[in-house]
Design a protein around this motif. Structure first.
Motif, PDB file in Angstrom:
ATOM      1  N   MET A 104     124.125  -2.476  74.900  1.00 17.84           N
ATOM      2  CA  MET A 104     124.443  -3.279  73.723  1.00 17.84           C
ATOM      3  C   MET A 104     123.876  -4.689  73.801  1.00 17.84           C
ATOM      4  N   GLY A 105     123.421  -5.112  74.939  1.00 20.53           N
ATOM      5  CA  GLY A 105     123.042  -6.515  75.112  1.00 20.53           C
ATOM      6  C   GLY A 105     124.286  -7.257  75.529  1.00 20.53           C
ATOM      7  N   GLU A 106     124.169  -8.066  76.582  1.00 20.08           N
ATOM      8  CA  GLU A 106     125.387  -8.597  77.173  1.00 20.08           C
ATOM      9  C   GLU A 106     126.087  -9.634  76.316  1.00 20.08           C
ATOM     10  N   THR A 107     125.347 -10.569  75.804  1.00 16.25           N
ATOM     11  CA  THR A 107     126.015 -11.696  75.162  1.00 16.25           C
ATOM     12  C   THR A 107     125.604 -11.859  73.705  1.00 16.25           C
ATOM     13  N   LYS A 108     126.342 -12.668  73.036  1.00 15.76           N
ATOM     14  CA  LYS A 108     126.068 -13.007  71.648  1.00 15.76           C
ATOM     15  C   LYS A 108     124.730 -13.725  71.560  1.00 15.76           C
ATOM     16  N   THR A 140     114.389  -1.167  70.198  1.00 15.79           N
ATOM     17  CA  THR A 140     113.542  -2.338  69.985  1.00 15.79           C
ATOM     18  C   THR A 140     113.742  -3.396  71.051  1.00 15.79           C
ATOM     19  N   GLY A 141     114.885  -3.361  71.728  1.00 17.80           N
ATOM     20  CA  GLY A 141     115.184  -4.408  72.687  1.00 17.80           C
ATOM     21  C   GLY A 141     115.521  -5.727  72.004  1.00 17.80           C
ATOM     22  N   LYS A 142     115.628  -5.699  70.678  1.00 18.15           N
ATOM     23  CA  LYS A 142     115.939  -6.926  69.945  1.00 18.15           C
ATOM     24  C   LYS A 142     117.441  -6.998  69.677  1.00 18.15           C
ATOM     25  N   PRO A 143     118.006  -8.181  69.787  1.00 19.94           N
ATOM     26  CA  PRO A 143     119.464  -8.297  69.680  1.00 19.94           C
ATOM     27  C   PRO A 143     119.985  -8.133  68.255  1.00 19.94           C
ATOM     28  N   ILE A 144     121.215  -7.648  68.169  1.00 21.89           N
ATOM     29  CA  ILE A 144     121.918  -7.632  66.887  1.00 21.89           C
ATOM     30  C   ILE A 144     122.544  -9.015  66.730  1.00 21.89           C
ATOM     31  N   LYS A 145     122.206  -9.705  65.656  1.00 22.95           N
ATOM     32  CA  LYS A 145     122.668 -11.089  65.536  1.00 22.95           C
ATOM     33  C   LYS A 145     123.902 -11.231  64.661  1.00 22.95           C
ATOM     34  N   TYR A 146     123.953 -10.438  63.606  1.00 20.89           N
ATOM     35  CA  TYR A 146     125.116 -10.538  62.719  1.00 20.89           C
ATOM     36  C   TYR A 146     125.560  -9.153  62.285  1.00 20.89           C
ATOM     37  N   ILE A 147     126.823  -9.067  61.848  1.00 22.68           N
ATOM     38  CA  ILE A 147     127.294  -7.839  61.213  1.00 22.68           C
ATOM     39  C   ILE A 147     127.942  -8.198  59.881  1.00 22.68           C
ATOM     40  N   GLY A 148     127.693  -7.365  58.880  1.00 21.39           N
ATOM     41  CA  GLY A 148     128.327  -7.527  57.570  1.00 21.39           C
ATOM     42  C   GLY A 148     129.604  -6.712  57.563  1.00 21.39           C
ATOM     43  N   VAL A 149     130.727  -7.372  57.260  1.00 24.68           N
ATOM     44  CA  VAL A 149     132.004  -6.683  57.408  1.00 24.68           C
ATOM     45  C   VAL A 149     132.816  -6.630  56.118  1.00 24.68           C
ATOM     46  N   GLY A 150     132.173  -6.812  54.989  1.00 21.60           N
ATOM     47  CA  GLY A 150     132.925  -6.716  53.744  1.00 21.60           C
ATOM     48  C   GLY A 150     132.064  -7.067  52.547  1.00 21.60           C
ATOM     49  N   GLU A 151     132.631  -6.890  51.371  1.00 18.77           N
ATOM     50  CA  GLU A 151     131.855  -7.102  50.154  1.00 18.77           C
ATOM     51  C   GLU A 151     131.758  -8.571  49.769  1.00 18.77           C
ATOM     52  N   LYS A 152     132.753  -9.342  50.183  1.00 22.95           N
ATOM     53  CA  LYS A 152     132.783 -10.748  49.781  1.00 22.95           C
ATOM     54  C   LYS A 152     131.708 -11.532  50.526  1.00 22.95           C
ATOM     55  N   LEU A 153     131.339 -12.662  49.949  1.00 23.43           N
ATOM     56  CA  LEU A 153     130.228 -13.413  50.517  1.00 23.43           C
ATOM     57  C   LEU A 153     130.550 -14.084  51.845  1.00 23.43           C
ATOM     58  N   ASP A 154     131.815 -14.155  52.197  1.00 20.60           N
ATOM     59  CA  ASP A 154     132.126 -14.747  53.496  1.00 20.60           C
ATOM     60  C   ASP A 154     132.229 -13.694  54.601  1.00 20.60           C
ATOM     61  N   ALA A 155     131.879 -12.462  54.251  1.00 23.61           N
ATOM     62  CA  ALA A 155     132.066 -11.375  55.210  1.00 23.61           C
ATOM     63  C   ALA A 155     130.809 -11.119  56.045  1.00 23.61           C
ATOM     64  N   LEU A 156     130.366 -12.135  56.757  1.00 15.43           N
ATOM     65  CA  LEU A 156     129.262 -11.971  57.703  1.00 15.43           C
ATOM     66  C   LEU A 156     129.692 -12.647  59.000  1.00 15.43           C
ATOM     67  N   GLU A 157     129.594 -11.915  60.106  1.00 15.72           N
ATOM     68  CA  GLU A 157     130.072 -12.462  61.371  1.00 15.72           C
ATOM     69  C   GLU A 157     129.006 -12.351  62.439  1.00 15.72           C
ATOM     70  N   PRO A 158     129.014 -13.263  63.397  1.00 21.97           N
ATOM     71  CA  PRO A 158     128.141 -13.082  64.560  1.00 21.97           C
ATOM     72  C   PRO A 158     128.562 -11.815  65.299  1.00 21.97           C
ATOM     73  N   PHE A 159     127.620 -11.185  65.956  1.00 20.11           N
ATOM     74  CA  PHE A 159     127.896  -9.931  66.652  1.00 20.11           C
ATOM     75  C   PHE A 159     128.253 -10.198  68.111  1.00 20.11           C
ATOM     76  N   HIS A 160     129.375  -9.653  68.537  1.00 20.89           N
ATOM     77  CA  HIS A 160     129.795  -9.827  69.931  1.00 20.89           C
ATOM     78  C   HIS A 160     129.696  -8.503  70.677  1.00 20.89           C
ATOM     79  N   PRO A 161     128.641  -8.299  71.443  1.00 17.25           N
ATOM     80  CA  PRO A 161     128.462  -7.012  72.129  1.00 17.25           C
ATOM     81  C   PRO A 161     129.636  -6.678  73.050  1.00 17.25           C
ATOM     82  N   ASP A 162     130.195  -7.713  73.683  1.00 18.61           N
ATOM     83  CA  ASP A 162     131.284  -7.461  74.624  1.00 18.61           C
ATOM     84  C   ASP A 162     132.497  -6.855  73.930  1.00 18.61           C
ATOM     85  N   ARG A 163     132.790  -7.381  72.723  1.00 20.90           N
ATOM     86  CA  ARG A 163     133.921  -6.841  71.965  1.00 20.90           C
ATOM     87  C   ARG A 163     133.713  -5.367  71.651  1.00 20.90           C
ATOM     88  N   ILE A 164     132.482  -5.055  71.256  1.00 24.33           N
ATOM     89  CA  ILE A 164     132.194  -3.677  70.873  1.00 24.33           C
ATOM     90  C   ILE A 164     132.301  -2.749  72.081  1.00 24.33           C
TER      91      ILE A 164
END
Lengths: 311, 448
Positions: free
Chosen positions: B87-91, B266-290
């Motif tokens: 998953m890639g270690e860190t944010k 790709t070896g490229k990191p996941i930087k953000y995840i979209g978590v809802g329909e509203k415009l504030d629903a974008l979060e940084p991705f935390h591989p450790d949490r996942i």
């Protein structure tokens, strides 16, 4: 941008639309059969892998391979090439299970179609293409812009309405989709419309409140005409993996979908998801989208599909 | 919930190994086959799953495990480490240029959510103190430009467009000049959706890239994508050299294997995840949490998210009001609550989201009776409205009748009434706490 599909070259279009799937799936099967000189466990294992990779789904893949194993044993087959014919036969059987028994009949007036699906599967585009198909059949078509949530969804549908020569009923962004639906139905009656197609906002199937909104839209229609909606079409994106089946199940529970349109089949080498869908669900696949052209939405025919794939 | 299934399968498989004093190669192989199937069912790309399992196997049959006193635990540890590596270690942070404007280009398939994500990203970066400019480079899809304009208006970020008759690369170039002269320090390019196999359209992206040299080329991927996720990520990467990934629709119930594949291929990191329909629903991705989620170490945040998404907010509010007003909490209310809780998923699923309980579940083999809610519902359903409103009247005869009606025993009914009594006390206390006039000095000991 729009690659023009000639009307006559239906089979040719299907062929090029499914080229990727053929390449990624059937050609791989060919390779396996050629490489393995005899039928053994290694061959079955590799076949299973090829099926997995084509998004056929773990359960369906394993059952399919098990079925092959049985047949090979019963008929004491030894030539790997025989497997291909068996595979084709079985896939056809599965697909026929999901095939549309009757084509859309337009006896009711207006014939009401509600189009539903998760975000970004191509609902509005599919409606545009469907509209074109009905307009070509000399039907009077009305679109209802009941996606009042997404920014500019109404404008997008309006462009399609102009493009294909359909009418449109719309409210403002943020309006109650059920109210739009109601108005559209009244308008459809008043204007003697043949086909009313309702565009709904994309929604993830695991959002309870949004699914309830959909139930309400359906209720509004049924209240006006008991037999309506005549069709609740679920749009699925062919690039979606195993979640497609989950989507179909939950949408079915909420609004009793009557058919599936599978879009973007040309873009994926993993068209095997059709097989998984037909195997796990009782809902017919009515249309497949095999290109970006306005005529690239096609009624699904399992025989053609298999012939092209294995041809 | 995303990853729920994957996580359960992997945990169950590993549990079998855990207790063993000695591991044979066969034990390991069997367990790993299960793990591989679980990964495939979760849409993890076929090759990625295979490589993952191979990597684990290699380490498992090595000295460190076989000679260990607790080989099962060692295997779990290896799976954990390999998952994190995958998953890639860190944010991963956004690459912001020293000399503004920083240019971010969003690319992806049709319907993956580029335009919405452009709006969300602009909003997020604006909140972080940037001056973003949105640029409409999708000249093909009907009303795509309008969509971006509407979003821009909602979040108060200007949108640069040149209509649909100018080439996207020219638009991008003009937008950069505009940003420099107007003092915007960040540009987000919204490009048209395209198939990764469409050479002509891929060429367009390359031309945009050559013209404006973006600092970030982010691939927007639908988290529900199947086996093709790896292919498309690879194609986009090879053609346009992506620098990172944004996963959208992460709030769906997908098993989420695409998240694992894309990063692995790709070896490229996941930087953000979209978590809802509203415009504030974008979060940084935390591989450790996942990774934690997959290994069943619990994720309270997810539980809250889930409750918000699934529960009927109106009902919850009405209930809260009722309790706060100090109104009587009845069995009927209790029944409604049971129904809401049931929507969250199975009992076991819920417990799994609490870290300690998740562990307890694994260690003690505790069997949770899934029917407990069903039985409670049946009991209340067998009561008259009067009994529901006033449970005090339920005495022996009534209990016998209710037991018959619900197919339970009198003891079950006693238990339910007792639980209900406790709950009622709790709600009363909560109401008291919330009543401002009663929140006097010393009224509740812990409020001092």
């Amino acid at each position: 941008m729009v690659k023009n599909g000639e009307r006559g070259g239906f089979f040719a279009r299907l062929k090029s639309g499914l080229a990727k799937t053929k390449e990624g799936f059937i050609n791989k099967v060919d390779g396996i059969l050629k490489r393995c000189g005899k039928i053994d466990e290694e061959l079955f294992g590799e076949l299973e892998e090829a099926l997995f990779q084509a998004d056929v789904g773990v359960r369906t893949s394993m059952e399919l391979v098990e079925w092959l194993r049985q047949r090979v044993k019963e008929e004491r087959l030894e030539d790997p090439e025989a497997i291909k014919a068996l595979l084709k036969e079985r896939i056809l059987q599965i697909l026929q299970r999901g095939e549309e028994k009757e084509s859309i009949n337009l006896q009711a007036k207006p014939h009401v179609i509600i189009v539903v699906g998760v975000n970004g599967v191509g609902k509005t585009t599919t409606i545009g293409k469907l509209g074109k198909k009905f307009v070509d059949e000399k039907k009077k078509v009305l679109f209802a812009a009941a996606d009042t949530f997404r920014a500019a969804a109404i404008d997008q549908l309006e462009v399609w309405a102009r493009r294909v020569g359909a009418d449109i009923v719309k409210h403002q962004e943020g309006a109650d989709p059920a109210a739009v639906t109601f108005d559209a139905f009244q308008a459809a009656r008043a204007r003697n419309v043949d086909v009313l197609i309702i565009d709904t906002a994309g929604r993830l199937h695991n959002k309870v409140n949004l699914m309830k909104e959909l139930e309400k839209i359906k209720r509004v229609i049924s209240r006006e005409d008991e037999g309506a909606p005549h069709e609740v079409l679920l749009i699925l994106d062919a690039t979606t993996g195993q979640n497609a089946i989950e989507q179909a199940k939950i949408f079915y529970k909420a609004v009793n979908i009557t058919g599936i349109a599978l879009t973007k089949l040309d873009g994926t080498a993993k068209g095997g998801v059709v097989i998984g869908i037909c195997d796990e669900l009782e809902i017919p696949v009515k249309f497949i989208g095999i290109g970006e052209g306005i005529d690239d939405l096609r009624p699904f025919n399992s025989r053609d599909y298999v012939d092209v794939l294995f041809g | 919930m995303i990853f729920q299934n994957l996580s359960e399968k992997i945990q169950n498989t590993l549990k079998k190994l855990r207790g063993k004093g000695k591991l044979t190669e066969k034990d390991v192989n069997e367990a790993l086959r299960e793990v591989r199937l679980a990964l495939l069912e979760a849409d993890v790309n076929f090759k990625v799953a295979k490589e993952f399992v191979e990597a684990v196997r290699e380490r498992c049959v090595g000295q460190e495990v076989m000679k260990s006193l607790t080989p099962g635990q060692q295997v779990v540890k290896i799976v954990d480490e390999e998952l994190r590596r995958l998953m890639g270690e860190t944010k991963s942070e956004l690459n912001i240029s020293q000399t503004p404007p920083s240019i971010i280009m969003l690319v992806g398939l049709q319907g993956s959510g580029k335009t919405t994500t452009a709006g969300k990203l602009a909003r997020l970066l604006k909140a972080e103190g940037k001056y973003p400019l949105l640029v409409a480079c999708d000249i093909y899809r009907p009303a795509a430009i309008k969509q971006l304009q509407v979003l821009g208006e909602q979040i108060g970020v200007p949108v640069f467009t040149m209509g649909s008759n100018t080439k996207p690369e020219d638009i991008a170039k003009a937008a950069r000049d505009h940003a420099i002269s107007q003092g915007y320090n960040l540009i987000i390019l919204d490009t048209a959706g395209r198939l990764h196999i469409d050479d002509e359209m891929m060429g367009e992206l390359v031309r945009i890239k050559e013209r404006v040299r973006p600092h970030e080329t982010l691939l927007v991927v639908d988290a529900m994508t199947g086996q093709d996720a790896a292919n498309l990520a690879k194609e986009f990467d090879e053609n346009t050299g992506i620098t990172g990934v944004i996963l959208t629709k992460f709030d769906s119930d997908t098993r989420g294997g695409s998240a694992l594949s894309v990063r692995a291929v790709t070896g490229k990191p996941i930087k953000y995840i979209g978590v809802g329909e509203k415009l504030d629903a974008l979060e940084p991705f935390h591989p450790d949490r996942i990774a934690q989620r997959i290994l069943g170490m619990g994720d309270i945040l997810t539980l809250i998210e889930k409750a918000e998404a699934v529960m009927d907010s109106e009902k919850a509010e009405a209930m809260a009001k009722k309790v706060l007003k100090g109104e009587e909490f009845t069995l009927q209310d209790f029944l409604e609550q049971l129904k809401e809780v049931k929507k969250l998923g199975s009992y076991e699923e819920l417990l799994g989201m609490f870290p300690e309980m998740g562990k307890a579940k694994g260690m003690s083999n505790l069997k949770v009776d899934e029917k407990v809610f069903v039985r409670m519902e049946a009991i209340i359903n067998s009561m008259t409205p009067e009994e529901r409103a006033n449970p005090g009247i339920i005495k022996h005869k009534r209990k016998a009748r209710i037991a018959r009606g619900s197919g339970t025993k009198t003891q079950d009914i006693n238990r339910l009434l007792k639980q209900f009594g406790d709950l009622k006390k709790l709600t009363k206390q909560m109401a008291n706490m919330a009543q401002p006039r009663k929140r006097g000095r010393g009224f509740l000991p812990f409020f001092k």
